[in-house]
Enzyme design. Structure first.
Site, PDB file in Angstrom:
ATOM      1  N   GLY A   1      43.023  15.793  -4.053  1.00 49.06           N
ATOM      2  CA  GLY A   1      42.673  14.313  -4.416  1.00 49.06           C
ATOM      3  C   GLY A   1      41.494  13.953  -3.904  1.00 49.06           C
ATOM      4  O   GLY A   1      40.852  15.018  -2.895  1.00 49.06           O
ATOM      5  N   SER A   2      41.151  12.961  -3.850  1.00 52.02           N
ATOM      6  CA  SER A   2      40.177  12.292  -2.800  1.00 52.02           C
ATOM      7  C   SER A   2      40.141  10.650  -2.442  1.00 52.02           C
ATOM      8  O   SER A   2      40.925  10.146  -3.179  1.00 52.02           O
ATOM      9  CB  SER A   2      38.555  12.287  -3.626  1.00 52.02           C
ATOM     10  OG  SER A   2      38.638  11.742  -4.960  1.00 52.02           O
ATOM     11  N   GLY A   3      39.599  10.519  -1.352  1.00 47.93           N
ATOM     12  CA  GLY A   3      39.735   9.175  -0.999  1.00 47.93           C
ATOM     13  C   GLY A   3      38.502   8.730  -0.252  1.00 47.93           C
ATOM     14  O   GLY A   3      37.194   9.003  -0.541  1.00 47.93           O
ATOM     15  N   ALA A   4      38.744   7.873   0.691  1.00 47.14           N
ATOM     16  CA  ALA A   4      37.503   7.188   1.353  1.00 47.14           C
ATOM     17  C   ALA A   4      36.577   8.140   1.906  1.00 47.14           C
ATOM     18  O   ALA A   4      35.255   7.963   1.802  1.00 47.14           O
ATOM     19  CB  ALA A   4      38.124   6.292   2.539  1.00 47.14           C
ATOM     20  N   PHE A   5      36.962   9.104   2.906  1.00 45.17           N
ATOM     21  CA  PHE A   5      36.068   9.865   3.455  1.00 45.17           C
ATOM     22  C   PHE A   5      35.675  11.214   2.622  1.00 45.17           C
ATOM     23  O   PHE A   5      34.655  11.876   3.062  1.00 45.17           O
ATOM     24  CB  PHE A   5      36.646  10.428   4.723  1.00 45.17           C
ATOM     25  CG  PHE A   5      36.751   9.442   5.912  1.00 45.17           C
ATOM     26  CD1 PHE A   5      35.721   9.263   6.869  1.00 45.17           C
ATOM     27  CD2 PHE A   5      37.602   8.302   5.751  1.00 45.17           C
ATOM     28  CE1 PHE A   5      35.886   8.324   7.765  1.00 45.17           C
ATOM     29  CE2 PHE A   5      37.591   7.324   6.863  1.00 45.17           C
ATOM     30  CZ  PHE A   5      36.690   7.379   7.639  1.00 45.17           C
ATOM     31  N   GLY A   6      36.415  11.574   1.783  1.00 42.22           N
ATOM     32  CA  GLY A   6      36.167  12.843   1.008  1.00 42.22           C
ATOM     33  C   GLY A   6      37.222  13.261   0.236  1.00 42.22           C
ATOM     34  O   GLY A   6      37.955  12.669  -0.367  1.00 42.22           O
ATOM     35  N   SER A   7      37.090  14.716  -0.116  1.00 44.00           N
ATOM     36  CA  SER A   7      38.013  15.413  -0.933  1.00 44.00           C
ATOM     37  C   SER A   7      38.792  16.162  -0.280  1.00 44.00           C
ATOM     38  O   SER A   7      38.279  17.009   0.891  1.00 44.00           O
ATOM     39  CB  SER A   7      37.010  16.104  -2.066  1.00 44.00           C
ATOM     40  OG  SER A   7      36.353  15.052  -2.811  1.00 44.00           O
ATOM     41  N   VAL A   8      40.092  16.470  -0.711  1.00 42.81           N
ATOM     42  CA  VAL A   8      40.988  17.117  -0.137  1.00 42.81           C
ATOM     43  C   VAL A   8      41.438  18.543  -0.942  1.00 42.81           C
ATOM     44  O   VAL A   8      41.596  18.276  -2.089  1.00 42.81           O
ATOM     45  CB  VAL A   8      42.374  16.326   0.145  1.00 42.81           C
ATOM     46  CG1 VAL A   8      43.510  17.126   0.944  1.00 42.81           C
ATOM     47  CG2 VAL A   8      42.053  14.828   0.868  1.00 42.81           C
TER      48      VAL A   8
ATOM     49  N   ASP B   1      46.852   0.786   7.017  1.00 45.98           N
ATOM     50  CA  ASP B   1      46.458   0.819   5.737  1.00 45.98           C
ATOM     51  C   ASP B   1      47.690   1.532   5.054  1.00 45.98           C
ATOM     52  O   ASP B   1      47.747   2.585   4.389  1.00 45.98           O
ATOM     53  CB  ASP B   1      45.234   1.834   5.563  1.00 45.98           C
ATOM     54  CG  ASP B   1      44.687   1.816   4.472  1.00 45.98           C
ATOM     55  OD1 ASP B   1      44.971   1.048   3.428  1.00 45.98           O
ATOM     56  OD2 ASP B   1      44.118   2.669   3.961  1.00 45.98           O
TER      57      ASP B   1
HETATM   58  N1  LIG Z   1      48.000  17.283   3.425  1.00 44.22           N
HETATM   59  C1  LIG Z   1      48.048  17.021   2.187  1.00 44.22           C
HETATM   60  N2  LIG Z   1      48.796  17.671   1.302  1.00 44.22           N
HETATM   61  C2  LIG Z   1      48.859  17.357  -0.158  1.00 44.22           C
HETATM   62  N3  LIG Z   1      47.898  16.494  -0.656  1.00 44.22           N
HETATM   63  C3  LIG Z   1      47.122  15.839   0.006  1.00 44.22           C
HETATM   64  C4  LIG Z   1      46.992  15.781   1.294  1.00 44.22           C
HETATM   65  N4  LIG Z   1      46.167  15.096   2.099  1.00 44.22           N
HETATM   66  C5  LIG Z   1      45.731  14.377   0.919  1.00 44.22           C
HETATM   67  N5  LIG Z   1      46.226  14.853  -0.102  1.00 44.22           N
HETATM   68  C6  LIG Z   1      46.099  14.141  -1.459  1.00 44.22           C
HETATM   69  O1  LIG Z   1      44.643  13.888  -1.634  1.00 44.22           O
HETATM   70  C7  LIG Z   1      44.647  12.420  -1.766  1.00 44.22           C
HETATM   71  C8  LIG Z   1      43.355  12.012  -0.943  1.00 44.22           C
HETATM   72  O2  LIG Z   1      43.460  11.549   0.233  1.00 44.22           O
HETATM   73  P1  LIG Z   1      42.626  10.868   1.232  1.00 44.22           P
HETATM   74  O3  LIG Z   1      43.415  10.860   2.684  1.00 44.22           O
HETATM   75  O4  LIG Z   1      41.351  11.650   1.297  1.00 44.22           O
HETATM   76  O5  LIG Z   1      42.571   9.650   0.825  1.00 44.22           O
HETATM   77  P2  LIG Z   1      43.806   8.470   0.364  1.00 44.22           P
HETATM   78  O6  LIG Z   1      44.418   8.165   1.479  1.00 44.22           O
HETATM   79  O7  LIG Z   1      44.240   8.511  -0.943  1.00 44.22           O
HETATM   80  O8  LIG Z   1      42.590   6.996   0.146  1.00 44.22           O
HETATM   81  P3  LIG Z   1      41.935   6.328   1.142  1.00 44.22           P
HETATM   82  O9  LIG Z   1      41.255   7.081   2.476  1.00 44.22           O
HETATM   83  O10 LIG Z   1      40.608   5.511   0.263  1.00 44.22           O
HETATM   84  O11 LIG Z   1      42.902   5.240   1.637  1.00 44.22           O
HETATM   85  C9  LIG Z   1      45.693  11.794  -1.338  1.00 44.22           C
HETATM   86  O12 LIG Z   1      46.200  10.693  -1.928  1.00 44.22           O
HETATM   87  C10 LIG Z   1      46.888  13.193  -1.678  1.00 44.22           C
HETATM   88  O13 LIG Z   1      47.035  12.961  -3.137  1.00 44.22           O
END
Ligand SMILES: Nc1ncnc2c1ncn2[C@@H]1O[C@H](COP(=O)(O)OP(=O)(O)OP(=O)(O)O)[C@@H](O)[C@H]1O
Length: 633
Positions: free
Chosen positions: A163-170, A282
């Protein structure tokens, strides 16, 4: 052109420039590769290609720096964009942005001129000097060193993006032989202030150890390879699980929703009781991650603030989950997380977006939630305790909201779980009194407590008694030794009410003795059992609707037909009919001819038990159908 459109144009232009730089860089990479290959394949590796490669390398570095500079500019522009969006009312283009903004996380400073940073801007920190993150101190640096992972130890699986979020991709990956999740930061080159922010987040994560907080395993703090390594949560986020279809094994049922909330409350309580307390700021489904055993862990402390003093200010989080005091940019404390928790719980149970798209801009949301006290609509069918709890969590006045410590100590969510799964009053009280906090208990623990609570004589109703064997068959799946709260609730819906114990046991005995009674069997099971039988052969079973029964039979034309029997306090009646009968047996006897029923199906566990009791020497091997209650065919 209005301000928003202008900012948007600038952002798009910068993005195009970055793309052009990326293409140029890719071409250079190809050129370098072919030159290196040529040098290797020719006899003289020290040929004049070396000079060319050096030039290409320095050009690549210059391009990378230009890219980083442009990305920083986008951050600033996005900050500006959000400020404008937050202060503006609805208009055509803002609605689209609102769709993105409401699901994002952002932080807003206390400055009178609201400067806000969008999550995709890679930072939660305002760049203005008054808001610079203080540099990490010596102890923090030491702490970070302990958790530093060498970039050579980090193996990314680029095909497995989580997935990806605020800071980057996971991404999924492997570190030191262990499968992990790796959050790679989108932007890799930051100024000092943002680097400090990143290091502080790392430092915060090293301090958090609880089964309901995502396990931090280490980080690489080398610019260019900035990433955070955490345990891998195979089922992903609650946000994505909320979107699975209701026939999927991963569907979030009522029970799962409450258990997710219970784990979240435990994790949050740990954060709030840390010294100094840590606010999450959050809390939302995307920040709850699930492992293969459905254990839920709170993640993403990017916006957490270590609370010094009694309360703090500055907006943070996703607007849909924000407390009124935060929307108004007033002082807030731990209770703003409780507000978000209330919204989250509502979403878990309804699977709908908070406020059901009632607001189309930030000012509308803020006025609605903070001034007019608008809250999500609670469905009528929710148990009373749950309704009261939601209303307390999202109270306007933070002081009146419960703390996570109250929620976990008073086991409110466990009580709500019992309310939702057991409609029978006596059954609810019994489970709450003996087994509060447990979703299942061993039969050997359950049965004595059941007998003592409902004045059932265990000498009469010992393990050898036919009725007790039937009760056990109803409550304990064949492949288990335990009674689950869910199954207990279901069985009470068919055999309740549970006021007098002996009366209840008589009901169990009389229903299980009905010829053709199969208990829990799906319509697929029924089709298999009735295959090849004579027309008029019938089965009596539990309907998929709790409290109702179904009669399934082979019609004259040998088609399988199902009719529903409704159980009400006055007795049993056919669905849609008016006549009540005191028992199912009576109902069958009186409507036998009308339906064209002839012979009960002989088979199933209850039949086997009854026949075995009548004639202990009988060989029932061919007649016995053992179907685990939980495992329908
Ligand atoms: N440890 C992990 N194991 C499995 N999936 C993960 C893990 N960490 C993150 N992910 C997946 O990656 C996505 C992105 O995570 P991230 O923490 O970067 O952003 P977010 O919390 O979804 O968004 P934001 O940071 O914008 O609030 C998550 O919603 C989840 O689906």
């Amino acid at each position: 052109m209005n301000k928003i459109q202008e900012i948007e144009k600038n952002i798009n232009q910068l993005n195009d420039e970055i793309k052009a730089l990326e293409i140029r860089q890719a071409l250079k990479d190809l050129e370098i590769k072919s030159l290196v290959d040529l040098s290797i394949s020719t006899a003289n590796p020290q040929s004049n290609n070396k000079k060319k490669i050096d030039t290409l390398f320095s050009e690549t570095i210059a391009d990378l720096m230009a890219q980083a500079e442009k990305a920083q500019k986008i951050v600033a522009l996005k900050k500006d964009l959000i400020s404008s969006l937050i202060d503006q009312g609805t208009n055509g283009s803002v609605v689209d942005y609102w769709e993105q903004l409401k699901n994002s996380s952002f932080a807003k400073t206390t400055s009178p001129d609201p400067s806000v940073i969008l999550n995709s801007g890679t930072t939660t920190q305002d760049n203005t000097p008054h808001n610079q993150t203080p540099p990490t101190d010596e102890s923090e640096e030491k702490e970070i060193e302990k958790w530093e992972i060498d970039k050579a130890d980090i193996i990314f699986n680029r095909e497995a993006k989580l997935g990806s979020g605020a800071f980057g991709s996971v991404f999924k990956g492997v570190v030191r032989g262990k499968e992990v999740a790796i959050k790679k930061l989108t932007q890799q080159f930051f100024d000092e202030s943002i680097m400090n922010e990143f290091k502080k987040e790392v430092c915060l994560m090293t301090k958090l150890r609880n089964p309901h907080l995502l396990l931090f395993m280490g980080a690489c703090t080398t610019p260019g390879d900035l990433c955070i390594v955490t345990e891998l949560m195979p089922k992903g986020s609650v946000h994505s699980l909320l979107r699975v279809k209701d026939d999927s094994p991963d569907f979030i049922t009522f029970q799962r929703a409450i258990l997710i909330a219970r784990d979240t409350a435990l994790g949050m309580n740990w954060l709030h009781l840390s010294n100094p307390p840590i606010l999450h700021l959050d809390l939302k489904p995307a920040n709850l991650l699930v492992d293969n055993n459905w254990v839920v862990k709170v993640a993403d402390f990017g916006l957490s603030k270590i609370k010094i003093g009694s309360s703090t200010t500055g907006q943070a989080g996703s607007p849909l989950y924000m407390a009124p005091e935060m929307l108004l940019n007033k002082e807030y404390d731990e209770k703003c997380d409780v507000f978000s928790f209330g919204i989250l719980l509502w979403e878990l149970l309804t699977k709908q977006e908070p406020y059901n798209k009632a607001f189309t801009s930030y000012p509308e949301l803020s006025t609605g939630v903070a001034h007019r006290g608008v809250r999500p609509t609670i469905p009528d069918y929710f148990p009373t305790r749950l309704k009261e709890f939601l209303n307390r969590c999202w109270e306007q006045n933070p002081v009146r909201r419960p703390s996570f410590s109250d929620i976990t100590k008073q086991k409110i969510l466990d009580l709500i779980l019992i309310d939702g799964l057991v409609t029978d009053h006596g059954g609810r009280q019994f489970w709450a009194h003996h087994f509060l906090g447990k979703e299942e208990v061993g039969w050997n623990q359950f049965y004595p407590a059941f007998c003592s609570s409902f004045a059932i004589d265990m000498r009469v109703h010992s393990g050898d008694s036919l009725t007790v064997k039937c009760l056990r068959l109803l409550l304990v799946p064949i492949d288990s030794e335990s009674v689950s709260l869910e199954q207990f609730g279901k069985i009470l819906s068919w055999f309740g009410p549970l006021n007098g114990g002996e009366e209840f046991m008589d009901r169990v005995n009389s229903i299980c003795s009905i010829k053709g009674f199969l208990g829990e069997a799906s319509s697929k099971n029924v089709a298999q059992y009735l295959a090849g039988k004579k027309s008029g052969t019938y089965i009596i079973r539990f309907s998929s609707e709790p409290g109702c029964y179904a009669i399934s039979y082979l019609s004259k034309t040998k088609e399988i037909t199902h009719t529903k029997v409704v159980k009400q306090p006055q007795g049993y009646k056919h669905f849609g009919g008016n006549t009540f009968y005191p028992s199912i047996d009576e109902l069958i006897k009186n409507t036998f001819k009308n339906l064209g029923l002839k012979d009960p199906f002989e088979g199933g566990q209850f039949h086997a038990l009854m026949q075995g009791a009548k004639n202990p020497n009988l060989n029932l091997a061919g007649a016995y159908i053992a179907v685990p209650l939980s495992k329908k065919i």
